[in-house]
Design a protein around this motif. Sequence first.
Motif, short mmCIF file in Angstrom:
data_model
loop_
_atom_site.label_atom_id
_atom_site.label_comp_id
_atom_site.label_asym_id
_atom_site.label_seq_id
_atom_site.Cartn_x
_atom_site.Cartn_y
_atom_site.Cartn_z
N ARG A 285 -107.75 -6.08 -15.60
CA ARG A 285 -108.14 -5.95 -14.21
C ARG A 285 -108.98 -4.69 -14.04
NH1 ARG A 285 -106.33 -8.73 -10.48
NH2 ARG A 285 -104.49 -9.32 -11.69
N ILE A 286 -110.05 -4.82 -13.29
CA ILE A 286 -110.88 -3.65 -13.01
C ILE A 286 -110.18 -2.85 -11.93
CG2 ILE A 286 -113.12 -2.85 -12.22
CD1 ILE A 286 -114.36 -5.33 -13.43
N GLU A 287 -109.71 -1.65 -12.30
CA GLU A 287 -108.87 -0.85 -11.42
C GLU A 287 -109.57 -0.55 -10.10
OE1 GLU A 287 -106.44 3.40 -11.50
OE2 GLU A 287 -107.51 2.69 -13.28
N GLY A 288 -108.81 -0.72 -9.02
CA GLY A 288 -109.34 -0.44 -7.69
C GLY A 288 -110.27 -1.51 -7.18
N GLY A 289 -110.37 -2.63 -7.90
CA GLY A 289 -111.26 -3.70 -7.47
C GLY A 289 -110.52 -5.01 -7.36
N ASN A 290 -111.25 -6.05 -7.15
CA ASN A 290 -110.66 -7.37 -6.99
C ASN A 290 -111.21 -8.32 -8.03
OD1 ASN A 290 -111.13 -6.10 -4.01
ND2 ASN A 290 -109.16 -7.19 -4.12
N ARG A 291 -111.35 -7.80 -9.25
CA ARG A 291 -111.94 -8.59 -10.32
C ARG A 291 -111.06 -8.56 -11.56
NH1 ARG A 291 -118.13 -9.18 -10.06
NH2 ARG A 291 -118.50 -9.02 -7.82
N LEU A 292 -111.02 -9.69 -12.26
CA LEU A 292 -110.25 -9.84 -13.49
C LEU A 292 -111.20 -10.26 -14.60
CD1 LEU A 292 -107.36 -10.00 -14.82
CD2 LEU A 292 -107.52 -12.47 -14.39
N LEU A 293 -111.14 -9.55 -15.72
CA LEU A 293 -111.87 -9.93 -16.93
C LEU A 293 -110.91 -10.67 -17.84
CD1 LEU A 293 -113.70 -6.54 -17.60
CD2 LEU A 293 -114.74 -8.63 -16.69
N LEU A 294 -111.34 -11.83 -18.30
CA LEU A 294 -110.47 -12.66 -19.15
C LEU A 294 -111.25 -13.10 -20.37
CD1 LEU A 294 -107.95 -15.30 -17.97
CD2 LEU A 294 -109.51 -15.82 -19.85
N ARG A 295 -110.67 -12.86 -21.52
CA ARG A 295 -111.27 -13.28 -22.79
C ARG A 295 -110.52 -14.50 -23.31
NH1 ARG A 295 -111.30 -9.51 -28.22
NH2 ARG A 295 -111.73 -11.17 -29.77
N TYR A 296 -111.25 -15.52 -23.69
CA TYR A 296 -110.63 -16.75 -24.17
C TYR A 296 -111.08 -17.07 -25.60
CZ TYR A 296 -115.04 -19.28 -23.73
OH TYR A 296 -116.34 -19.70 -23.88
N ASP A 297 -110.33 -17.95 -26.24
CA ASP A 297 -110.68 -18.45 -27.58
C ASP A 297 -110.15 -19.87 -27.67
OD1 ASP A 297 -110.79 -19.13 -30.31
OD2 ASP A 297 -110.60 -17.05 -30.92
N ARG A 298 -111.05 -20.84 -27.90
CA ARG A 298 -110.61 -22.23 -27.99
C ARG A 298 -110.73 -22.77 -29.41
NH1 ARG A 298 -115.18 -25.37 -28.22
NH2 ARG A 298 -117.07 -24.66 -27.14
#
Length: 459
Positions: A445-458
């Motif tokens: 989560r980007i601190e102090g913000g409303n955004r989530l970074l998500l890394r995936y692997d399929r």
Amino acid sequence: MYYDPGSYRDPAGRVVIKDGRVFRAVFEAGRDTFEAALAAGVIDRSIDRTQLLSMQEIDPEALASMEPSPCHLLEHPRLDFVSYPYEWCFSALKSAALLHLDFHLDLLADGFTLSDATAYNLQFKGTKPVFIDHLSIVPYVEGEPWVPQRQFTMQFLAPLILWAKKGIAPNPWYRGSLEGIPPEDLLPMLSFREKLSFTVIAHIVGQSGLQKRAIRSRSENRQPVVSLTRKRLEAILIGLRDYIAGLSPPGAATVWGDYETNNSYDAEKRAVKHAFVAKMVAECRPGQLFDVGCNSGDYTQTAIDNGAGNVVGFDFDFGALERAFARFSASDAPVLPLWLDATNPSPAQGWAGMERMSLAQRSRADSMIALAFIHHLAIARNVPLEMAVDWLVSLAPTGIIEFPDKADPMVRKLLSTRKDIFPGYTEEAFVSAVRARARVVESQRIEGGNRLLLRYDRT
């Protein structure tokens, strides 16, 4: 082994793909002209000037099962990504046009010419155009007309004029009309003043008149044969080059062109995103990475700096693409910025729906990043969140998707002029959708913000 479906038109040869290798088979119909260019050293000099894609002659027996049997067999390096003129920004189309003209002029100096003038004979290595059709090089005959003049006008000149003079990007038109923009269709859009240029008179007004007269007369010969000396042909090409070199992209502001400097997070929060991207790229070492919503290329640069072999950047905003193209042209980085409408990506089309491949058919990306992008699909374009995730995850086996929730200022901006009909647009639903399609490697989560970074692997 299979024929490349875009190379069927030339009886002189075909492009063949076998075991991931790219070959050009030269048939008897193309033997004399190819051997003449080879003997004159024209092909080697053109390759040395980086105008022509490199090649290596190999034993035709390598494709012994091919019918008809080739008299010559060439192997070419595989391009990082095959793109089409309707995916190029203004500067890319302009640079391709200038390369085509410079190449033609150099060939004339050696006693050769080009048999056609299609933009599809050019591809990009990073931001640098390269000519790929070796069988278009033929001996020049003094006095012969420039037969491909109309083709050059439709596929290079007319789209560039429409863009530069009227501020209208030709890409959707070009994609719907694969042969380009006819001069008689462009002419009514030009003002009287814009028609006064000698180049416009010669190549737009003149060709438009010839086409209309040919239609009225129902003549089998659409255009009269005009004999040209080599000096006259060179003068025409130089005039076109000077005119095109002087064209500039429109300077109007674009919707998201300043997004990387006018957004909802500061330099510290951007640093978090850069570090997240850098970590994935350093660990995965992708040969090719897609940057979806690349803007002017900040995170593209981070990917290159941390080991990505090459990057194809996609964006809908032409202003952002122009800045990205200029940026990576200056650094000579292996990056190709392309125009993409993600809700209407380039389809398979042309003859039998196979001549030009869809984006999905051309994709060989190892990783992708989609930062500050998914809300444009789900909110601005009403794509259900799970469908947006499905498409993004399908682009590459590993990647990063950034999710801004409804409290984010940029999402609120999208919702400010419309009713919120997106109850399913939540972080919980986003994470669930990714997990249904791939393994979640990590998130931040980007601190102090409303955004989530998500890394995936399929994989």
